[in-house]
Structures are given as C-alpha cells and as structure tokens.
Design an enzyme around this catalytic site. Structure first.
Site, PDB file in Angstrom:
ATOM      1  CB  VAL A 120      -0.917   0.014   1.243  1.00 14.29           C
ATOM      2  CG1 VAL A 120      -1.789   1.265   1.261  1.00 14.29           C
ATOM      3  CG2 VAL A 120      -1.787  -1.233   1.270  1.00 14.29           C
ATOM      4  CG  HIS A 121       1.715   5.413  -2.443  1.00 16.71           C
ATOM      5  ND1 HIS A 121       1.541   6.632  -1.802  1.00 16.71           N
ATOM      6  CD2 HIS A 121       2.769   5.586  -3.287  1.00 16.71           C
ATOM      7  CE1 HIS A 121       2.445   7.482  -2.243  1.00 16.71           C
ATOM      8  NE2 HIS A 121       3.202   6.882  -3.143  1.00 16.71           N
ATOM      9  N   PRO A 122       1.858   5.029   0.897  1.00 14.17           N
ATOM     10  CG  PRO A 122       3.902   5.856   1.685  1.00 14.17           C
ATOM     11  CD  PRO A 122       3.287   5.119   0.536  1.00 14.17           C
TER      12      PRO A 122
END
Length: 345
Positions: free
Chosen positions: A229-231
């Site tokens: 998951v991207h930040p």
C-alpha cells in the site's frame, strides 16, 4: 462545520483542484474538466433515479466547510463495477507442476488477468486534505459513503471492493508496472494512469498478456511491491481493514496495489450503525466522536460530532450540528462511533 454531501456542478472548480492534488494512482479522479463534470452529473442523475437494485449508478460526495464553502476532500461509490465494461484485476493463483516419473512436484505463484469482481460495488475517488488524514474527519469522510450504503442497501451489490494505490516512488515510477504492463504498452506508469483517467482501463487490459504471469519471473522489486500500500492510501487501508475488508487474492493490474473485499452485510458501519431520534441541545460535557448522517438521497449529509450516545437512546445534537444535517428535533438519523480519538478540527 465540515459536512459530507453529494457534489454539485458548482463544486467543479474545487473538485478539479482536489484531483490535481491527489496521487497518480487515483484514476477515478481525472483532472480533465469534462470527465469530472460528467462524474458529478451522473451522480446527480443516480441520486434522482428511482432505484430498486444496483446498476449503472455512481455517487460522488465532497467534504465541505459549511462556513467558508471550501472543499477539503471527496469520495465516490460505483454501484456496479464494470457495468459497461469488464472490471479487470490480477488474481493471485497457485499452479502445481508435477512429474510422476521423477516424483517431483512444485508450486508456482501466478497472476491471472480476470474480471471476477465485475458487478461488485466499488469505493472510488477518495482524497482528503493531508492535515485531516489523521483526524476524526478523515475517517468520517471514508465511512460516510458506507453510511449512505447502510441507508440505501438496495442500490448496492452484496459485496464491496476497494482498490488501494500501490507502490510508486517520488517520481511516480512503479516497479510493478515497469515489470509487467510497460512490456505490452510502452508508456510510463503515470502516463498509463492518465490515459485511463481520460478513457478507461479496458483498452490497456486488452493489450496485457491473457496468459498467467509467473511471479518468479518478475524482478525482485516488482515482487516485493505486490499487494503493498502506498503511504497515500494508509488511512484508507487502516479504516477499511477495521471495517472488515480483507486483501483476499486480487491486486491492481497497473501498480500491484491490493484490492480489498468485504460482504456488504458484515461491514462494520453497515452492521453496527443504528438509527436514533434527534434531540437538539447542548453537547454533553463528557463526549466521544461519532459519525452521524441523515437518511436522505440527494439531500444526504454526514458530519462528525462529539456527543454521548447509547444504542436505542436519543442522540443529542447541537443546533449547529442539526442545521448541518438538515434535521430537526424528532428526526431520525444514522449514527456509529468513530475509532479516531483526535479532537475535531
């Protein structure tokens, strides 16, 4: 007061600004004015329609400061993903290869292009100002869509999915796209996402390999980001996991981000929210954070409040909160506790 409500065409200039601030992977937030105008018009048409079961409808909401008119976020729902075209994903499968003569068998992880999730309700287009991400309001915007679903379940499918932005670096470079998609459609990740925001994902999916992709043949950096998951999606991931969504077996065909899935009836906001009768009065001294919505369609409103409440008991709302929700003494509202403990901004 910050209020979640359906978007209108008057919001278009600010929605474009929100789209420009959002991360590359949020393809449902095109920066193209015509596409965003169409999104808002379709949402209004869907809200005005008499719907008995989920179909081609989609809904788009904004988070507005009712005092200033400034928009601080947006979020959407598609009633049936892929209604007019297949909704593509990669399904993470395991193939078993065996040689009876040598007495050897091995398992191989493969990615199969599929549209298994076509017809599921899809959560899309979430963006909130960075300074609100860790507040009750950020959580409230995410969950307000689910309050709308709880109010009108016949408009949605029995399963709900959400695609989260996968890993890409500060320049917008995606290891997963470089290893898979770019071999069949020679553009950068951000250009591929831009094209899809203007058109659809179908034309790129049609150029992707129809045969399974063996994960072991991908570069290490691409394997490492599968399901990551991207930040920018950390808030969405954390809240949806608490809601009961699971990663399951599906990832995005572009950046390899996870696709979360849940049964509608088991989603926490749907299963554990309650109807309550409004009492207009002063906020209790000891109070907790709650998400409250009215029961409207085109007049849907949701806010986060600090109050006291127990199931089957009336809900005390301040006059300002009641006004923001467009309700009065004795009105019915839907209420659910928030997990965030931060002070309301």
């Amino acid at each position: 007061m910050l209020v979640v409500r359906p978007a209108t065409l008057a919001d278009l200039p600010q929605v474009i600004s929100l789209a420009e601030q959002s991360h590359i992977g949020v393809t449902s937030l095109s920066t193209d004015m015509a596409k965003l105008r169409e999104k808002i018009i379709v949402s209004k048409t869907s809200l005005d329609a008499d719907v008995a079961f989920h179909g081609e409808e989609s809904y788009f909401f904004v988070l507005e400061d009712s005092d200033t008119g400034r928009l601080h976020g947006c979020a959407g729902i598609v009633a049936s993903a892929g209604f007019s075209e297949p909704f593509y994903s990669y399904r993470n499968d395991t193939f078993v290869h065996a040689s009876r003569e040598l007495g050897i068998h091995s398992k191989a992880q493969v990615l199969s292009l599929c549209h298994d999730l076509t017809g599921y309700t899809l959560l899309t287009g979430f963006y909130v100002d960075p300074d609100l991400k860790n507040s009750a309001v950020g959580e409230g915007l995410l969950r307000a869509r689910l309050m709308f679903v709880a109010n009108h379940p016949a408009r949605f499918a029995s399963h709900v999915v959400a695609e989260l932005i996968g890993h890409s670096d500060e320049t917008g470079d995606s290891p997963f796209w470089n290893a898979v998609g770019r071999n069949f459609f020679d553009v950068s990740y951000d250009e591929a996402e831009r094209l899809c925001s203007l058109h659809s994902r179908t034309f790129i999916a049609e150029l992707m390999p129809s045969y399974p992709v063996y994960v072991s043949l991908l570069p290490d950096d691409a394997q490492e980001v599968m399901g990551a998951v991207h930040p920018q999606s950390a808030l969405s991931h954390d809240v949806l996991i608490r809601e009961g969504f699971e990663s399951d077996r599906y990832i995005d065909i572009f950046d390899g981000g996870p696709t979360l899935k849940a049964d509608l009836a088991s989603i926490q906001t749907v299963a554990n929210s309650h109807l309550a009768t409004v009492v207009v009065g002063e906020r209790p001294v000891s109070a907790s954070n709650y998400l409250v919505s009215n029961l409207g369609l085109s007049g849907f409103r949701a806010i986060t409040v600090q109050t006291e409440w127990l199931p089957d008991a009336p809900l005390i709302l301040s006059p300002e909160a009641a006004l923001a929700l467009a309700v009065t003494e004795g009105s019915s509202v839907r209420v659910v506790p928030l997990w965030s403990t931060g002070v309301q901004p």
